[in-house]
Write a protein that holds these residues in place. Structure first.
Motif, PDB file in Angstrom:
ATOM      1  N   LEU A 111       0.688  -1.123   0.003  1.00 59.69           N
ATOM      2  CA  LEU A 111       0.121  -0.084  -0.129  1.00 59.69           C
ATOM      3  C   LEU A 111       0.813   1.382   0.157  1.00 59.69           C
ATOM      4  N   ALA A 112       2.106   1.369   0.495  1.00 61.02           N
ATOM      5  CA  ALA A 112       2.822   2.447   0.444  1.00 61.02           C
ATOM      6  C   ALA A 112       3.245   2.938  -1.039  1.00 61.02           C
ATOM      7  N   LYS A 113       3.051   2.093  -1.813  1.00 59.99           N
ATOM      8  CA  LYS A 113       2.979   2.585  -3.330  1.00 59.99           C
ATOM      9  C   LYS A 113       1.825   2.909  -3.845  1.00 59.99           C
ATOM     10  N   ALA A 114       0.963   1.691  -3.649  1.00 61.28           N
ATOM     11  CA  ALA A 114      -0.206   1.884  -4.313  1.00 61.28           C
ATOM     12  C   ALA A 114      -1.230   3.045  -3.634  1.00 61.28           C
ATOM     13  N   ILE A 115      -1.214   3.399  -2.474  1.00 65.17           N
ATOM     14  CA  ILE A 115      -1.848   4.653  -2.161  1.00 65.17           C
ATOM     15  C   ILE A 115      -1.619   5.981  -2.926  1.00 65.17           C
ATOM     16  N   LYS A 116      -0.448   6.010  -3.621  1.00 66.19           N
ATOM     17  CA  LYS A 116      -0.069   7.005  -4.339  1.00 66.19           C
ATOM     18  C   LYS A 116      -0.745   7.060  -5.643  1.00 66.19           C
ATOM     19  N   GLN A 117      -1.280   5.791  -6.175  1.00 65.47           N
ATOM     20  CA  GLN A 117      -1.870   5.762  -7.481  1.00 65.47           C
ATOM     21  C   GLN A 117      -3.380   6.415  -7.272  1.00 65.47           C
ATOM     22  N   TYR A 118      -3.897   6.452  -6.038  1.00 65.33           N
ATOM     23  CA  TYR A 118      -5.196   7.247  -6.024  1.00 65.33           C
ATOM     24  C   TYR A 118      -5.396   8.561  -6.325  1.00 65.33           C
ATOM     25  N   GLU A 119      -6.012   8.969  -7.340  1.00 65.55           N
ATOM     26  CA  GLU A 119      -6.113  10.143  -7.967  1.00 65.55           C
ATOM     27  C   GLU A 119      -6.883  11.134  -6.918  1.00 65.55           C
ATOM     28  N   THR A 174     -20.795   1.594   5.516  1.00 68.20           N
ATOM     29  CA  THR A 174     -19.657   0.528   5.085  1.00 68.20           C
ATOM     30  C   THR A 174     -18.403   0.933   5.492  1.00 68.20           C
ATOM     31  N   LEU A 175     -18.083   2.196   5.333  1.00 73.61           N
ATOM     32  CA  LEU A 175     -16.934   2.805   5.791  1.00 73.61           C
ATOM     33  C   LEU A 175     -16.637   2.942   7.176  1.00 73.61           C
ATOM     34  N   MET A 176     -17.724   2.963   7.924  1.00 74.50           N
ATOM     35  CA  MET A 176     -17.588   3.219   9.428  1.00 74.50           C
ATOM     36  C   MET A 176     -17.188   1.855   9.778  1.00 74.50           C
ATOM     37  N   ASP A 177     -17.690   0.827   9.237  1.00 75.95           N
ATOM     38  CA  ASP A 177     -17.431  -0.585   9.768  1.00 75.95           C
ATOM     39  C   ASP A 177     -15.722  -0.840   9.462  1.00 75.95           C
ATOM     40  N   LEU A 178     -15.347  -0.311   8.388  1.00 69.41           N
ATOM     41  CA  LEU A 178     -13.937  -0.464   8.316  1.00 69.41           C
ATOM     42  C   LEU A 178     -13.163   0.437   9.190  1.00 69.41           C
ATOM     43  N   ILE A 179     -13.424   1.549   9.442  1.00 69.99           N
ATOM     44  CA  ILE A 179     -12.985   2.547  10.308  1.00 69.99           C
ATOM     45  C   ILE A 179     -12.832   1.830  11.823  1.00 69.99           C
ATOM     46  N   ILE A 201      -4.527  -4.113   9.721  1.00 74.40           N
ATOM     47  CA  ILE A 201      -4.840  -2.645   9.612  1.00 74.40           C
ATOM     48  C   ILE A 201      -4.715  -2.238   8.220  1.00 74.40           C
ATOM     49  N   VAL A 202      -3.659  -2.351   7.652  1.00 80.37           N
ATOM     50  CA  VAL A 202      -3.148  -2.084   6.251  1.00 80.37           C
ATOM     51  C   VAL A 202      -4.226  -2.395   5.184  1.00 80.37           C
ATOM     52  N   SER A 203      -4.617  -3.667   5.377  1.00 83.89           N
ATOM     53  CA  SER A 203      -5.708  -4.325   4.338  1.00 83.89           C
ATOM     54  C   SER A 203      -7.223  -3.557   4.762  1.00 83.89           C
ATOM     55  N   GLN A 204      -7.506  -3.113   5.774  1.00 84.79           N
ATOM     56  CA  GLN A 204      -8.566  -2.505   6.160  1.00 84.79           C
ATOM     57  C   GLN A 204      -8.471  -0.861   5.372  1.00 84.79           C
ATOM     58  N   ILE A 205      -7.325  -0.450   5.297  1.00 83.06           N
ATOM     59  CA  ILE A 205      -7.189   1.030   4.891  1.00 83.06           C
ATOM     60  C   ILE A 205      -7.368   0.800   3.129  1.00 83.06           C
ATOM     61  N   ASP A 206      -6.673  -0.381   2.731  1.00 74.08           N
ATOM     62  CA  ASP A 206      -6.789  -0.601   1.146  1.00 74.08           C
ATOM     63  C   ASP A 206      -8.199  -0.857   0.721  1.00 74.08           C
ATOM     64  N   THR A 207      -8.906  -1.482   1.753  1.00 77.62           N
ATOM     65  CA  THR A 207     -10.426  -1.744   1.294  1.00 77.62           C
ATOM     66  C   THR A 207     -11.116  -0.303   1.306  1.00 77.62           C
ATOM     67  N   LEU A 208     -10.777   0.438   2.331  1.00 79.46           N
ATOM     68  CA  LEU A 208     -11.289   1.686   2.455  1.00 79.46           C
ATOM     69  C   LEU A 208     -11.190   2.470   1.358  1.00 79.46           C
ATOM     70  N   LEU A 209     -10.053   2.360   0.650  1.00 78.88           N
ATOM     71  CA  LEU A 209      -9.601   3.441  -0.527  1.00 78.88           C
ATOM     72  C   LEU A 209     -10.443   2.678  -1.746  1.00 78.88           C
ATOM     73  N   LYS A 210     -10.331   1.464  -1.766  1.00 75.53           N
ATOM     74  CA  LYS A 210     -11.181   0.732  -3.089  1.00 75.53           C
ATOM     75  C   LYS A 210     -12.681   1.159  -3.050  1.00 75.53           C
ATOM     76  N   TYR A 211     -13.061   1.189  -1.822  1.00 75.50           N
ATOM     77  CA  TYR A 211     -14.553   1.697  -1.732  1.00 75.50           C
ATOM     78  C   TYR A 211     -14.556   3.207  -2.181  1.00 75.50           C
ATOM     79  N   ALA A 212     -13.656   4.063  -1.708  1.00 69.47           N
ATOM     80  CA  ALA A 212     -13.780   5.398  -1.997  1.00 69.47           C
ATOM     81  C   ALA A 212     -13.772   5.762  -3.463  1.00 69.47           C
ATOM     82  N   GLU A 213     -12.766   4.822  -4.301  1.00 72.01           N
ATOM     83  CA  GLU A 213     -12.686   4.934  -5.569  1.00 72.01           C
ATOM     84  C   GLU A 213     -14.105   4.532  -6.175  1.00 72.01           C
ATOM     85  N   ARG A 214     -14.713   3.532  -5.800  1.00 71.48           N
ATOM     86  CA  ARG A 214     -15.953   3.099  -6.348  1.00 71.48           C
ATOM     87  C   ARG A 214     -16.913   4.295  -6.165  1.00 71.48           C
ATOM     88  N   TYR A 215     -16.903   4.793  -5.070  1.00 72.45           N
ATOM     89  CA  TYR A 215     -17.997   5.798  -4.651  1.00 72.45           C
ATOM     90  C   TYR A 215     -17.543   7.356  -5.594  1.00 72.45           C
TER      91      TYR A 215
END
Length: 306
Positions: A115-123, A142-147, A166-180
Motif C-alpha cells: 500500500l505504500a506505493k499503491a496509495i499514491k496511485q489514488y487520484e 460501510t466505511l464506518m465498519d472499516l474505520i 490494519i493495512v488491508s482495512q485501509i486498502d479496502t476503504l480506499l477501494k470503496y472510495a474509488e468506487r464511490y
C-alpha cells in the motif's frame, strides 16, 4: 499572505486540535465532534507529513463541488496526502452538531507494504477540497465498519499481524472510495456536461484570442485553473465523460484544429504549428503523425491545396 503551519507527527495534530495523545504514534482515528477548532486555525494554511482521510457531517452551509454549489445532508469525504497545502474552511453551522471521523496514517506505518506505493496511485488525493466525495448513509455505514475495525485493531495488543490487518482495512476503504467517486462522476453527469461545454469554449478562445502565441501549447494546468478544478479531477471527469484523459482530449482537439487549417487554408505547416502553440514544427509533425498515421503534408495533399 497567510503563513503555513507544518505538522510533522500525529501527536502534533492531536495537540493542536485539543485531543488526548494518540494511542498509536503512526495511526489514529479521531472523532470529528471532539476536534476543537480555534479561530486562529482559519487564518493560515496547513501541511502534514501524514495522510488524512476524513468523513464529516453537518459541516454547515452549502458545499461547493466543482463549478456548482449543493445542499448536501449526507457525509462529505476529503483526502489529503503528505505535503499538500490546505486551508480549514470556517464552519457556518453549529459546532455542537458536527460529527464524523478522521483517519490519520503516517507514511512510516505503510513502510514495506504494497500500500505504500499503491496509495499514491489514488487520484483523489490530488483533488482539492471543493471536489469532495459525497457518500450516502449506506455508503457511510460501510466505511464506518472499516474505520471501527481499524480502531479496534490498534487499540488491541499489537502483534506481528496487526499492521497487515490494519493495512488491508485501509486498502479496502480506499477501494470503496474509488468506487464511490466513480458513482459520483456518473450521477453528477449534468454538472460534468456543463464543465465539458466550458472546456470547449475555453479551448476555442485559446486560439481565437491568440493566447497560444503567449503561452504556447494549451496545458491541462491552464484549463484546470480556468475551471477552478485540480488537474487530476479535471482529467478524471473528462475520462468519465469522453473516455479520454485531459491530455488526450487536448491532443484530440489540437489535431481536429490542425486538420481544419490544413484542409481549408493555405498556411504553411510551420505557420499552423506556430498558431497551435508548438515551439518546433518537428513536434507538431510528430504528434500529428502519431494520432493520424499521416504527416501534415500527406494529409493536406488529399485535399489538393498545394
Amino acid at each position: 499572505m497567510s503563513n503555513i503551519q507544518h505538522l510533522k507527527t500525529i501527536q502534533e495534530f492531536h495537540q493542536t486540535r485539543g485531543l488526548p495523545s494518540p494511542d498509536h504514534p503512526l495511526i489514529s482515528v479521531v472523532d470529528y465532534s471532539e476536534v476543537q477548532l480555534q479561530p486562529e486555525f482559519f487564518d493560515c494554511s496547513w501541511t502534514l507529513d501524514f495522510y488524512l482521510i476524513a468523513l464529516k457531517r453537518n459541516i454547515g452551509g452549502k458545499v461547493k463541488y466543482g463549478q456548482q454549489t449543493y445542499d448536501f445532508d449526507e457525509g462529505v469525504m476529503f483526502f489529503i496526502a503528505p505535503g499538500q497545502v490546505f486551508r480549514i474552511e470556517q464552519p457556518t453551522g453549529s459546532s455542537t452538531e458536527r460529527s464524523g471521523w478522521m483517519l490519520l496514517i503516517h507514511k512510516d506505518f505503510l513502510w514495506n507494504t504494497p500500500l505504500a506505493k499503491a496509495i499514491k496511485q489514488y487520484e483523489f488525493f490530488s483533488y482539492t477540497i471543493h471536489e469532495a466525495l459525497f457518500v450516502s448513509r449506506k455508503e457511510e455505514d460501510t466505511l464506518m465498519d472499516l474505520i471501527s475495525n481499524i480502531k479496534r485493531e490498534y487499540h488491541a495488543n499489537i502483534d506481528r499481524f496487526s499492521q497487515g490487518i490494519i493495512v488491508s482495512q485501509i486498502d479496502t476503504l480506499l477501494k470503496y472510495a474509488e468506487r464511490y467517486y466513480n458513482r459520483q462522476f456518473i450521477t453528477r453527469k449534468q454538472a460534468g456536461t456543463q464543465m465539458l461545454e466550458q472546456f470547449e469554449r475555453l479551448f476555442t478562445a485559446y486560439f481565437s484570442d491568440d493566447i497560444a502565441s503567449e503561452k504556447g501549447l494549451p496545458t491541462v494546468q491552464y484549463f484546470a485553473e480556468q475551471l477552478h478544478l485540480s488537474p487530476k479531477y479535471l482529467s478524471t471527469m473528462l475520462k468519465t465523460l469522453t473516455g479520454q484523459t485531459a491530455q488526450q482530449f487536448i491532443h484530440k482537439k489540437l489535431i481536429e484544429l490542425a486538420k481544419e487549417k490544413l484542409s481549408i487554408t493555405k498556411l504553411s505547416v510551420s505557420e499552423i504549428a506556430y498558431h497551435l502553440g508548438f515551439e518546433h514544427t518537428q513536434s507538431f509533425n510528430k504528434l500529428f503523425k502519431n494520432k493520424t498515421s499521416l504527416t501534415p503534408l500527406s494529409f493536406r495533399k488529399s485535399f489538393d491545396l498545394n
